[in-house]
Design an enzyme around this catalytic site. Structure first.
Site, mmCIF file in Angstrom:
data_model
loop_
_atom_site.group_PDB
_atom_site.id
_atom_site.type_symbol
_atom_site.label_atom_id
_atom_site.label_comp_id
_atom_site.label_asym_id
_atom_site.label_seq_id
_atom_site.Cartn_x
_atom_site.Cartn_y
_atom_site.Cartn_z
ATOM 1 N N ASP A 226 -26.021 14.227 -19.727
ATOM 2 C CA ASP A 226 -27.018 13.886 -18.711
ATOM 3 C C ASP A 226 -28.336 14.581 -19.036
ATOM 4 O O ASP A 226 -28.340 15.755 -19.419
ATOM 5 C CB ASP A 226 -26.493 14.324 -17.336
ATOM 6 C CG ASP A 226 -27.400 13.873 -16.206
ATOM 7 O OD1 ASP A 226 -28.494 14.427 -16.084
ATOM 8 O OD2 ASP A 226 -27.003 12.974 -15.452
ATOM 9 N N GLU A 269 -29.505 8.232 -16.108
ATOM 10 C CA GLU A 269 -29.795 9.073 -17.267
ATOM 11 C C GLU A 269 -28.524 9.635 -17.896
ATOM 12 O O GLU A 269 -28.575 10.592 -18.673
ATOM 13 C CB GLU A 269 -30.731 10.218 -16.867
ATOM 14 C CG GLU A 269 -30.152 11.229 -15.883
ATOM 15 C CD GLU A 269 -30.355 10.846 -14.433
ATOM 16 O OE1 GLU A 269 -30.371 11.743 -13.575
ATOM 17 O OE2 GLU A 269 -30.498 9.639 -14.140
#
Length: 351
Positions: A226, A269
């Site tokens: 992430d 993301e």
């Protein structure tokens, strides 16, 4: 040169099994019905010539057996074997007729038209290269028959030209259909922004990969990562800059994996790497390497280099942290959450 390479790729591109298998199954059922009708007609027409009738009946029954086997193979998931056997049967039909009854060509050459069925079937179910090879074989056979075997003066050149034109159109249609199917598959399995595989593809691929791992007894590791503080980055520089950052990270990740590894955009993301035949220890080492290298990525936006980024990573391994794809992803996600809670920019192995 690029156009030549692209054209070559389409020639060997395989057809979509998911889309074509149901169509092939329906066609095989129709073919079996047509063969039964043909056999009845042959028996009735040749009542005064039982030897000829029995010859054609035997040929039709043999072809029916091949079609039946092709149907079973298709139902069992062996699409390309079934499609290939169907095309072979369509070749053996007219070819077998000519071998068993050469006198058939003394009246007319209409039976030769049935040889074109194999080209049509290949254009529907097999790669363009196979269609092209069958077409060339058909052309050579026609030239041979009319120059070395058949003595009756037919206008065979006109027939040959018709066959060539029809074959070329079939090949072009085959290439176009293959291209369209490939584009649809790409749209269905790729993330539109990063061009990485999407969540849908990940779920399907992971389950299949785990089944292979069980059969062949090798490890499969999952890396879930992430981008740190991505929301803050979007709020400060805007979503367009955030998109540029995601694209840059996706391109970097694609260069850091082996050919049979899979990189997916999991959502937002978050990214997932599926690493077949990679142990948990090795996956952790690769995760640490990625974590150290990501800040060195240079992403340009509006002629400026964006600030360096960092990532948090969670790592899990098949069987050790879960027996299904869902369980492994859940374990990797939990480890990723721990990495974030530990201050980000670190690697955590699932417990």
């Amino acid at each position: 040169m690029r156009k030549i390479i692209a054209a070559s790729r389409w020639l060997v591109q395989t057809r979509s099994k998911q889309r074509r298998a149901p169509l092939l199954a329906s066609l095989l059922i129709v073919l079996l019905a047509l063969m039964f009708i043909t056999m009845v007609v042959v028996i009735l027409v040749n009542r005064e010539n039982p030897v000829r009738g029995n010859t054609y009946t035997g040929l039709i029954l043999g072809l029916g057996v091949l079609i039946g086997i092709a149907y079973r193979l298709n139902r069992a998931g062996h699409y390309y074997w079934a499609a290939g056997l169907t095309v072979i049967a369509s070749i053996l039909g007219p070819g077998g007729s000519l071998l068993l009854d050469p006198m058939i060509l003394e009246g007319d050459f209409v039976p030769l038209n049935f040889g074109f069925i194999a080209i049509l079937l290949a254009s529907l179910f097999l790669p363009p290269l196979v269609t092209s090879l069958l077409a060339v074989l058909h052309w050579v056979s026609i030239i041979y028959l009319f120059t070395a075997v058949i003595e009756t003066p037919y206008n065979w050149i006109s027939f040959l030209m018709f066959t060539i034109f029809a074959s070329v159109l079939s090949i072009l249609a085959n290439i176009q259909i293959t291209r369209s199917e490939t584009e649809l598959i790409e749209q269905a399995t790729r993330d539109h922004l990063t061009k990485l595989f999407n969540r849908r593809f990940l779920d399907e691929f992971l389950e299949n990969e785990l089944q292979r791992a069980v059969r062949k007894k090798y490890p499969v590791s999952i890396i879930m990562l992430d981008l740190d503080h991505f929301k803050q980055f979007n709020d400060t520089l805007g979503h367009a800059a955030g998109d540029a950052l995601l694209i840059g990270l996706a391109e970097f990740l694609s260069t850091q994996v082996r050919q049979h590894d899979i990189v997916c955009r999991y959502g937002g993301e978050e990214f997932v790497l599926i690493l077949p035949e990679v142990s948990l220890e090795l996956a952790k080492e690769r995760s640490e390497m990625l974590r150290r290298q990501v800040p060195e990525i240079e992403v340009m936006f509006d002629d400026k280099t964006l600030d360096a980024i960092t990532i948090s990573i969670g790592v899990a391994e098949f069987n050790r942290h879960g027996a299904t794809g869902e369980e492994i992803l859940k374990a990797a996600d939990a480890a990723l959450l721990q990495a974030k809670q530990a201050g980000r920019n670190c690697v955590v192995v699932a417990e």
